[in-house]
Scaffold this active site. Sequence first.
Site, PDB file in Angstrom:
ATOM      1  N   HIS A 177       0.868  -1.185   0.000  1.00  0.00           N
ATOM      2  CA  HIS A 177       0.000   0.000   0.000  1.00  0.00           C
ATOM      3  C   HIS A 177       0.900   1.229   0.000  1.00  0.00           C
ATOM      4  O   HIS A 177       1.963   1.223   0.623  1.00  0.00           O
ATOM      5  CB  HIS A 177      -0.853   0.069   1.282  1.00  0.00           C
ATOM      6  CG  HIS A 177      -2.118  -0.730   1.279  1.00  0.00           C
ATOM      7  ND1 HIS A 177      -2.588  -1.367   2.413  1.00  0.00           N
ATOM      8  CD2 HIS A 177      -3.036  -0.968   0.303  1.00  0.00           C
ATOM      9  CE1 HIS A 177      -3.743  -1.970   2.126  1.00  0.00           C
ATOM     10  NE2 HIS A 177      -4.038  -1.749   0.863  1.00  0.00           N
ATOM     11  N   CYS A 271      -2.261   2.828   9.072  1.00  0.00           N
ATOM     12  CA  CYS A 271      -3.257   1.838   8.624  1.00  0.00           C
ATOM     13  C   CYS A 271      -4.491   1.840   9.516  1.00  0.00           C
ATOM     14  O   CYS A 271      -5.593   1.545   9.072  1.00  0.00           O
ATOM     15  CB  CYS A 271      -2.671   0.429   8.639  1.00  0.00           C
ATOM     16  SG  CYS A 271      -1.273   0.190   7.554  1.00  0.00           S
TER      17      CYS A 271
HETATM   18  N1  ARG Z   1      -3.636  -7.177   6.516  1.00  0.00           N
HETATM   19  C1  ARG Z   1      -4.051  -5.957   5.876  1.00  0.00           C
HETATM   20  C2  ARG Z   1      -3.998  -6.153   4.385  1.00  0.00           C
HETATM   21  O1  ARG Z   1      -3.105  -6.745   3.892  1.00  0.00           O
HETATM   22  C3  ARG Z   1      -3.213  -4.809   6.300  1.00  0.00           C
HETATM   23  C4  ARG Z   1      -3.707  -3.489   5.799  1.00  0.00           C
HETATM   24  C5  ARG Z   1      -2.860  -2.357   6.204  1.00  0.00           C
HETATM   25  N2  ARG Z   1      -3.434  -1.138   5.840  1.00  0.00           N
HETATM   26  C6  ARG Z   1      -2.801  -0.106   5.268  1.00  0.00           C
HETATM   27  N3  ARG Z   1      -3.428   1.016   5.167  1.00  0.00           N
HETATM   28  N4  ARG Z   1      -1.616  -0.244   4.751  1.00  0.00           N
HETATM   29  O2  ARG Z   1      -4.832  -5.701   3.655  1.00  0.00           O
END
Ligand code: ARG
Length: 278
Positions: A177, A271
């Site tokens: 991300h 996150c």
């Molecule tokens: N386990 C989640 C996923 O892989 C983590 C998300 C983390 N969120 C972020 N905004 N980077 O989707």
Amino acid sequence: VTALLDTPVRADRVARARRYLMCRPDHFDVTYGINPWMDVTVPTNRDLAIQQWESLRATYLSLGAQVEVIDAVPGLPDMVFAANGGLVVDGRAYGARFLHDERHAEGPAYLDWLSDHVRSAFPAEQVNEGEGDFLLVGDLLLAGTGFRTSRAAHAEAQEALGLPVVSLDLVDPRFYHLDTAVAVLADDDIAYWPGAFSESSQRVLRRLFPDALLADERDACVLGLNAVSDGRHVVLPTAAVGLVDQLERRGYVPVGVDLSELLKAGGGAKCCTLELRG
Ligand code: ARG
């Protein structure tokens, strides 16, 4: 002493009042693997996750932010990562549409909440994971693609919100991300780790932000860039020691938090935090 004199010190960093949406990790777990941080064989401790999350929330409150909380939904272990639930600018919400089936139901859950709490909310047709991949810097929307959010969603967000969008290609799966590789520090200032981006996207970032703070790989690898700034205070993992130092030299006030349990799912402070603007 020479190094100190060479470093431009900005003492005028000003905090702006912020409003955040968070989701307590009541159902947090790692039961599937959709990013390289997630290992289903490593046990998680939900009570500790809740404790760490509560201290993040308390940190925001102590900095003067307003924090709203959405109810966690059973069976959605990643719902704690509120940043992925949408993108809100000027009271307009652009909804999320998750790539993986495991997280799909989070899209409507967040959109329902946003519909009741912001001026207008648009459901998305294109796959996008909200502020995980969309970061507002001043009036410019940086948009990540390569792992989750589709390029088509970048155009959709531009139309939905009327903001210029700059697409950036993520190339390292650990930084799946945009908010794992870029931290927005102020309306005109970012920090990032170049290695997370394609050569061309690195050039784009250099052109747009020639004075950006460049993080090193070690700090990026503890998700040091998954940080939340109010313009002055920057909430980030204590483990990102180099970054803490660089932030101080730029006039920011780093505020360390420990979210080791949530890191097992590949998430950090940013996150867990969706900014509600306007
Ligand atoms: N386990 C989640 C996923 O892989 C983590 C998300 C983390 N969120 C972020 N905004 N980077 O989707």
